[in-house]
Scaffold this motif. Structure first.
Motif, PDB file in Angstrom:
ATOM      1  N   UNK A  27       2.946   6.001  -2.987  1.00 12.30           N
ATOM      2  CA  UNK A  27       4.089   6.759  -3.470  1.00 12.30           C
ATOM      3  C   UNK A  27       4.022   6.950  -4.992  1.00 12.30           C
ATOM      4  N   UNK A  28       3.609   5.922  -5.703  1.00  4.56           N
ATOM      5  CA  UNK A  28       3.502   6.016  -7.161  1.00  4.56           C
ATOM      6  C   UNK A  28       2.405   7.009  -7.547  1.00  4.56           C
ATOM      7  N   UNK A  29       1.264   6.923  -6.897  1.00  4.63           N
ATOM      8  CA  UNK A  29       0.123   7.771  -7.237  1.00  4.63           C
ATOM      9  C   UNK A  29       0.405   9.241  -6.928  1.00  4.63           C
TER      10      UNK A  29
ATOM     11  N   UNK B  55       0.840  -1.202   0.000  1.00  2.00           N
ATOM     12  CA  UNK B  55       0.000   0.000   0.000  1.00  2.00           C
ATOM     13  C   UNK B  55       0.877   1.254   0.000  1.00  2.00           C
ATOM     14  N   UNK B  56       1.927   1.258   0.809  1.00  2.00           N
ATOM     15  CA  UNK B  56       2.835   2.407   0.883  1.00  2.00           C
ATOM     16  C   UNK B  56       3.437   2.718  -0.486  1.00  2.00           C
TER      17      UNK B  56
ATOM     18  N   UNK C 218      -5.810  -3.931  -4.079  1.00  2.00           N
ATOM     19  CA  UNK C 218      -5.650  -5.341  -3.723  1.00  2.00           C
ATOM     20  C   UNK C 218      -4.936  -5.474  -2.380  1.00  2.00           C
ATOM     21  N   UNK C 219      -3.841  -4.704  -2.210  1.00  2.00           N
ATOM     22  CA  UNK C 219      -3.066  -4.768  -0.970  1.00  2.00           C
ATOM     23  C   UNK C 219      -3.889  -4.284   0.225  1.00  2.00           C
ATOM     24  N   UNK C 220      -4.710  -3.247   0.017  1.00  2.00           N
ATOM     25  CA  UNK C 220      -5.563  -2.753   1.103  1.00  2.00           C
ATOM     26  C   UNK C 220      -6.574  -3.820   1.516  1.00  2.00           C
TER      27      UNK C 220
ATOM     28  N   UNK D 175      -0.983   1.335 -10.207  1.00  2.00           N
ATOM     29  CA  UNK D 175      -0.753   1.579  -8.781  1.00  2.00           C
ATOM     30  C   UNK D 175      -2.064   1.564  -7.998  1.00  2.00           C
ATOM     31  N   UNK D 176      -3.132   2.117  -8.586  1.00  2.00           N
ATOM     32  CA  UNK D 176      -4.436   2.092  -7.920  1.00  2.00           C
ATOM     33  C   UNK D 176      -4.933   0.657  -7.743  1.00  2.00           C
TER      34      UNK D 176
END
Length: 332
Positions: free
Chosen positions: A224-226, A219-220, A320-322, A314-315
């Motif tokens: 950062x990418x977004x 998620x971090x 998915x990670x969230x 990234x979204x």
């Protein structure tokens, strides 16, 4: 092209379970029981763990030589696998003889066999639908252990979706092959350190917090990418090697948890650890190479959409990670 990639990425995340470190092979463990000298039978404790999803639980049954008689299995079922335990008595030792997984030809899954003699000597073998038979060697082969654990390492990084998405985030975040290579190397060094330390029981950390922290690390990076802007370097862009190293330490605990499920062959622990790590690294290099090639093709074929592609990716990865993070906190 990029829409198809995003659909596949989302599907892989939604189809994976909360614990993406699960290797999901079948696992057959055979432990020889020490018996009194001169006893006629050779006794073994059998453990068979069959994941439900690939169909192993419903279709596959371990088959032993005809002179072996079995007790009634004690079965239990969790959310992902069938676990069965029983004993067998054989007229002759299993060393030098074959064990088969009947029905495996009709599945698309692999299985790991771990055999431990009464003297504590352990060997491992990998069974597949194309080759569901394993011969238990009278003298364990070091290179058999190396092959088995190398392939297991490759499979783990390719099927361990959280590690896969973390590496993809590094590729999306950074520009330049050498910069990506150096950052991925820092990640590799870090997870190798904690994998070895945990496997050798120098460090012990509970699994659920580690799994949640691994999801949080993805998620971090997605955030950062977004949030990055031209001319304004974010923390992960200024110090990518440090960020990758610190998060790599966390991911190493995840690798160790997966490796603990299949165990390590006694007497060949250094070889198994080394080749598992090499397998993880080989799979990781394949992922990085393919991802960088896809980005290069996107930038040259659809230059106006490349930045949008990275942001949308990234979204998807962050979502998915969230989801994993919430599941792991809830079930942990």
């Amino acid at each position: 092209m990029f829409r198809l990639f995003l659909v596949l990425l989302l599907a892989s995340g939604l189809n994976s379970v909360a614990r993406a470190d699960d290797l999901r092979p079948g696992y057959l463990e055979i432990r020889e029981v020490a018996v009194e000298k001169g006893a006629a039978a050779h006794q073994y404790n059998i453990t068979w763990k069959a994941p439900i999803r690939p169909g192993l639980a419903a279709r596959v049954v371990p088959v032993f030589p005809s002179d072996c008689t079995a007790t009634e299995p004690v079965r239990s079922v969790d959310a992902t696998a069938l676990l069965a335990r029983w004993n067998i008595d054989c007229g002759e030792t299993l060393a030098g003889r074959s064990v088969r997984l009947g029905g495996m030809e009709d599945t698309a899954a692999d299985a790991l066999l771990r055999y431990q003699s009464a003297g504590g000597i352990t060997q491992a073998a990998r069974l597949t639908p194309a080759n569901p038979v394993a011969e238990i060697a009278q003298q364990p082969d070091r290179w058999q252990v190396a092959r088995t654990y190398f392939i297991t390492g490759v499979e783990h990084i390719l099927m361990g979706y959280d590690h896969l998405l973390f590496v993809l985030c590094l590729v999306l975040l950074l520009n330049g092959a050498w910069r990506v290579a150096a950052t991925v190397t820092a990640f590799t060094v870090a997870h190798s350190l904690t994998l070895v330390a945990t496997t050798l029981e120098w460090v012990t950390i509970p699994g659920p917090p580690v799994e949640a922290a691994i999801a949080l690390s993805i998620v971090f990076l997605a955030v950062e990418i977004v949030k990055r802007k031209p001319g304004e370097l974010r923390l992960s862009e200024r110090l990518p090697w440090v960020v990758a190293f610190l998060f790599g330490l966390l991911h190493g605990f995840g690798f160790a948890g997966a490796l603990a499920e299949i165990g390590l062959p006694q007497g060949e622990v250094p070889m198994a650890l080394l080749t598992f790590n090499l397998g993880v690294e080989a799979g990781q290099l394949v992922i990085v190479g393919l991802a960088m090639l896809a980005l290069w093709a996107m930038r040259h074929t659809y230059p106006l959409h490349a930045a949008r592609f990275q942001t949308l990716s990234a979204y998807v990865i962050g979502s998915i990670a969230a989801m994993w993070l919430l599941q792991r906190v809830w079930t942990g």
